[in-house]
Design a protein around this motif. Structure first.
Motif, PDB file in Angstrom:
ATOM      1  N   THR A  16       4.879 108.431  48.139  1.00 47.10           N
ATOM      2  CA  THR A  16       5.285 107.840  46.941  1.00 47.10           C
ATOM      3  C   THR A  16       5.044 106.306  47.131  1.00 47.10           C
ATOM      4  OG1 THR A  16       7.568 107.310  45.591  1.00 47.10           O
ATOM      5  CG2 THR A  16       7.710 107.285  48.191  1.00 47.10           C
ATOM      6  N   THR A  17       5.368 105.742  45.918  1.00 48.49           N
ATOM      7  CA  THR A  17       5.225 104.186  45.961  1.00 48.49           C
ATOM      8  C   THR A  17       6.403 103.684  45.273  1.00 48.49           C
ATOM      9  OG1 THR A  17       3.771 104.357  43.880  1.00 48.49           O
ATOM     10  CG2 THR A  17       2.872 104.207  46.179  1.00 48.49           C
ATOM     11  N   THR A  18       6.918 102.707  45.850  1.00 54.54           N
ATOM     12  CA  THR A  18       8.246 102.289  45.363  1.00 54.54           C
ATOM     13  C   THR A  18       8.559 101.774  44.013  1.00 54.54           C
ATOM     14  OG1 THR A  18       7.937 100.235  46.232  1.00 54.54           O
ATOM     15  CG2 THR A  18       8.939 101.702  47.670  1.00 54.54           C
ATOM     16  N   HIS A  19       7.250 101.255  43.356  1.00 53.81           N
ATOM     17  CA  HIS A  19       7.221 100.841  42.001  1.00 53.81           C
ATOM     18  C   HIS A  19       7.378 101.747  40.947  1.00 53.81           C
ATOM     19  CE1 HIS A  19       2.981 101.799  42.792  1.00 53.81           C
ATOM     20  NE2 HIS A  19       2.934 101.851  41.327  1.00 53.81           N
ATOM     21  N   GLN A  55      13.942 103.735  47.737  1.00 53.05           N
ATOM     22  CA  GLN A  55      12.868 103.047  48.332  1.00 53.05           C
ATOM     23  C   GLN A  55      12.710 103.228  49.824  1.00 53.05           C
ATOM     24  OE1 GLN A  55      13.496  98.907  47.656  1.00 53.05           O
ATOM     25  NE2 GLN A  55      13.116  98.945  45.432  1.00 53.05           N
ATOM     26  N   SER A  56      11.632 103.596  50.155  1.00 53.75           N
ATOM     27  CA  SER A  56      11.241 103.789  51.674  1.00 53.75           C
ATOM     28  C   SER A  56      12.067 104.777  52.433  1.00 53.75           C
ATOM     29  CB  SER A  56      11.532 102.508  52.409  1.00 53.75           C
ATOM     30  OG  SER A  56      10.993 101.245  52.083  1.00 53.75           O
ATOM     31  N   ASP A  86       6.187 102.550  57.126  1.00 54.64           N
ATOM     32  CA  ASP A  86       5.959 101.863  55.805  1.00 54.64           C
ATOM     33  C   ASP A  86       5.835 100.418  55.894  1.00 54.64           C
ATOM     34  OD1 ASP A  86       5.600 104.019  54.065  1.00 54.64           O
ATOM     35  OD2 ASP A  86       7.770 103.980  53.364  1.00 54.64           O
ATOM     36  N   ARG A  87       6.510  99.849  57.131  1.00 53.19           N
ATOM     37  CA  ARG A  87       6.323  98.455  57.350  1.00 53.19           C
ATOM     38  C   ARG A  87       4.900  98.018  57.688  1.00 53.19           C
ATOM     39  NH1 ARG A  87      10.965  95.175  60.249  1.00 53.19           N
ATOM     40  NH2 ARG A  87      12.023  95.751  58.369  1.00 53.19           N
ATOM     41  N   LYS A 113      -0.766 104.001  53.341  1.00 51.05           N
ATOM     42  CA  LYS A 113       0.603 103.129  52.952  1.00 51.05           C
ATOM     43  C   LYS A 113       0.721 102.694  51.449  1.00 51.05           C
ATOM     44  CE  LYS A 113       2.850  98.736  54.076  1.00 51.05           C
ATOM     45  NZ  LYS A 113       2.725  97.624  54.793  1.00 51.05           N
ATOM     46  N   ASN A 114       1.716 103.000  51.051  1.00 49.11           N
ATOM     47  CA  ASN A 114       1.965 102.526  49.447  1.00 49.11           C
ATOM     48  C   ASN A 114       0.969 102.958  48.621  1.00 49.11           C
ATOM     49  OD1 ASN A 114       4.222 101.107  50.194  1.00 49.11           O
ATOM     50  ND2 ASN A 114       3.149  99.051  50.717  1.00 49.11           N
ATOM     51  N   ARG A 115       0.390 104.032  48.768  1.00 50.44           N
ATOM     52  CA  ARG A 115      -0.635 104.853  48.001  1.00 50.44           C
ATOM     53  C   ARG A 115      -0.054 105.964  47.443  1.00 50.44           C
ATOM     54  NH1 ARG A 115      -4.994 102.907  51.404  1.00 50.44           N
ATOM     55  NH2 ARG A 115      -6.171 101.344  50.283  1.00 50.44           N
ATOM     56  N   THR A 116      -0.352 106.446  46.074  1.00 48.78           N
ATOM     57  CA  THR A 116       0.239 107.524  45.662  1.00 48.78           C
ATOM     58  C   THR A 116      -0.732 108.671  46.038  1.00 48.78           C
ATOM     59  OG1 THR A 116      -1.200 107.327  43.628  1.00 48.78           O
ATOM     60  CG2 THR A 116       1.108 106.375  43.462  1.00 48.78           C
TER      61      THR A 116
END
Length: 526
Positions: A11-14, A157-158, A344-345, A473-476
């Motif tokens: 998932t991505t948080t946006h 988120q996260s 994720d960090r 990381k942070n990629r759909t």
């Protein structure tokens, strides 16, 4: 397209942020509390696997077990160590068909029931053949669990990626439990010293037998079977307090529907699809490498044959051996959970690189110290080996314990996920069978010099990780897919987004057209 694909944990948080009130705390929502309890029930599968996988390590430190089975060594000891994974190999080809046919819950139930039955037979074993037979019936429910727990996590988120990572991080938790059980049973001066740990290995699975069928089923699986209303109701109940028109629920529902439609159009669900395209072959190479690296990094010596490692450095007191084993598993559990929580960090690739580099440094130092004790009888060098084992285990735990499951699911598209992850799990068990059978033979034949093989192999792993692992990381799922499949995949996704907006030959609605444009713009930025 963007966002979570329910069985992946990607998932991505946006994507979800606009639908979630950050001021609402999950512990104040009864349904989210219930959902997290179901997640906990799913996560204990990894704990059960860790207990079962490491119990043999503790049993080998028990004089009562060794005398009961005539002090097994060499090939017999290798068979005892590898037999669980030999049994698991038989379940992996069947697991994806059960997952797709019966559903995630029933597959977990069957696996948990077999584990409970096997633990009862093992605790009642009258000879070594009966003991081996009880372990042989091991069944892997982990394939189904990995798919089910990731959608259960709320789209907050996260949360999803760390939960998917912590799932595998709980393997050391089972090892920790097993090590302390064997330490406690060591004081029993009869066969219950090893029968009690054998019986307790089914405890976690027993909870699943009684409770798992009462929990929620995967909405993605329900929709794949045409049970859309049930899927929508499940998403609404746990993610939006029963409101099936909530934007978050509609978003998740539409994403699942779009993924299933794309799969139906492509009809790429066969095993050969894993090697049909360059992108999929690249995924397969990473999956197989991750599977073997996770077990062929020298960790198998400590996880399964710690008593033989102790023999090479002169630690022979059973109480001291059991205590080191127990605290080592606690240490690994803490570090593995931290690695999963912070993935994720820091990102997956940096953690894997730091982990593998640290493993190489401290396993090399462990080899040097072991050689000094073996060649010169240096007691200080023998004690230093214990410190090196703890430091090596720390670096192994931060990446190779928590991240291999979540990372492999993140690089697999939905239509390949069940079969791809099954192949990954099969490769893990195959590497374990080889490793567990060969390790005691090699240790007996060449002693500490066997460590040099792992030093060279870990160096190879570091080079492979540097050149071939991609960051997720942070990629759909779609953004990750572009990294593997190239620009042609971007064009296909753009066309698919436009087709969704146009709904076939019908004129696009303003809202759908806007959504489509946003999807295309996102893909063009990749």
């Amino acid at each position: 397209m963007g966002g979570q694909h329910a069985d992946t944990g990607v998932t991505t948080t946006h994507d979800y942020h606009q639908f979630i009130d950050p001021n609402k705390k999950w512990w104040k929502n009864r349904r989210l509390v219930t959902l997290n309890l179901w997640i906990l029930l799913l996560l204990v599968t990894s704990t059960a696997n860790g207990y079962d996988g490491s119990m043999m390590n503790g049993l080998q430190l028990l004089q009562q077990w060794e005398s009961a089975f005539n002090y097994p060594s060499g090939s017999k000891l290798g068979l005892l160590g590898a037999i669980q994974n030999i049994g698991s190999l038989g379940s992996y080809p069947i697991a994806p068909y059960l997952c797709d046919g019966l559903g995630r819950k029933w597959t977990i139930f069957i696996g948990a029931f077999i584990v409970v039955a096997g633990s009862i037979v093992q605790a009642a074993a009258q000879n070594v053949n009966m003991f081996i037979g009880s372990v042989l019936v091991s069944w892997s429910a982990s394939v189904s669990v990995s798919f089910l727990h990731s959608w259960c996590t709320h789209a907050r988120q996260s949360q999803r990626a760390p939960v998917s990572s912590v799932y595998n991080a709980l393997w050391p938790g089972g090892a920790f439990f097993a090590s302390w059980v064997t330490f406690g049973s060591f004081h029993l001066q009869n066969s219950w010293a090893w029968r009690l740990p054998s019986a307790l290995q089914g405890l976690a699975s027993l909870f699943q037998v009684f409770l798992i069928l009462l929990g929620p089923e995967s909405p993605r699986w329900l929709m794949s079977k045409g049970r859309n209303e049930e899927a929508l109701a499940t998403l609404a109940y746990y993610h939006a307090e029963g409101d099936d028109q909530h934007p978050l629920v509609q978003f998740e529902y539409d994403e699942i529907k779009a993924a299933l439609e794309a799969e139906q159009i492509q009809k790429q669900t066969g095993w050969l699809q894993l090697v049909r395209t360059p992108g999929n072959r690249r995924r397969l190479r990473i999956l197989i490498a991750m599977a073997f690296f996770s077990q062929w990094s020298g960790n198998g010596l400590v996880s399964y044959y710690l008593n033989q490692v102790f023999d090479t450095i002169g630690i022979t007191d059973p109480v001291e051996q059991l205590l080191i084993n127990a605290f080592l598993n606690l240490w690994s559990l803490i570090l593995a959970i931290l690695g999963g929580m912070y993935c994720d960090r820091f990102g997956r690739r940096p953690i894997f690189l730091v982990s593998t580099a640290g493993m190489l440094v401290f396993f090399t130092l462990q080899t040097v110290c072991t050689s000094q004790y073996a060649l010169h009888g240096n007691k200080a060098a023998g004690n230093a080996v214990v410190a090196m084992i703890f430091l090596y285990s720390a670096f192994y735990a931060i990446a190779w314990s928590p991240l291999i499951t979540s990372y492999c699911l993140e690089i697999l598209p939905f239509n390949l996920r069940a079969k791809g992850y099954t192949l990954f799990s099969f490769a893990v068990s195959a590497s374990l069978v080889f490793n567990q059978y060969i390790n005691p033979l090699a240790m007996k034949a060449i002693g500490w010099k066997y460590y040099i093989v792992y030093c060279a192999w870990i160096a190879f792993e570091l080079v492979y990780v540097y050149f071939f692992l991609v960051e997720t990381k942070n990629r759909t799922l779609e953004e990750t897919s572009v990294l593997f499949d190239g620009d042609d995949n971007v064009a296909k996704l753009q066309q698919h987004a436009l087709n969704r907006a146009n709904d076939g030959d019908a004129p696009p609605s303003p809202s759908n057209e806007k959504s489509s444009v946003q999807e295309v713009e996102m893909l063009e930025k990749v």
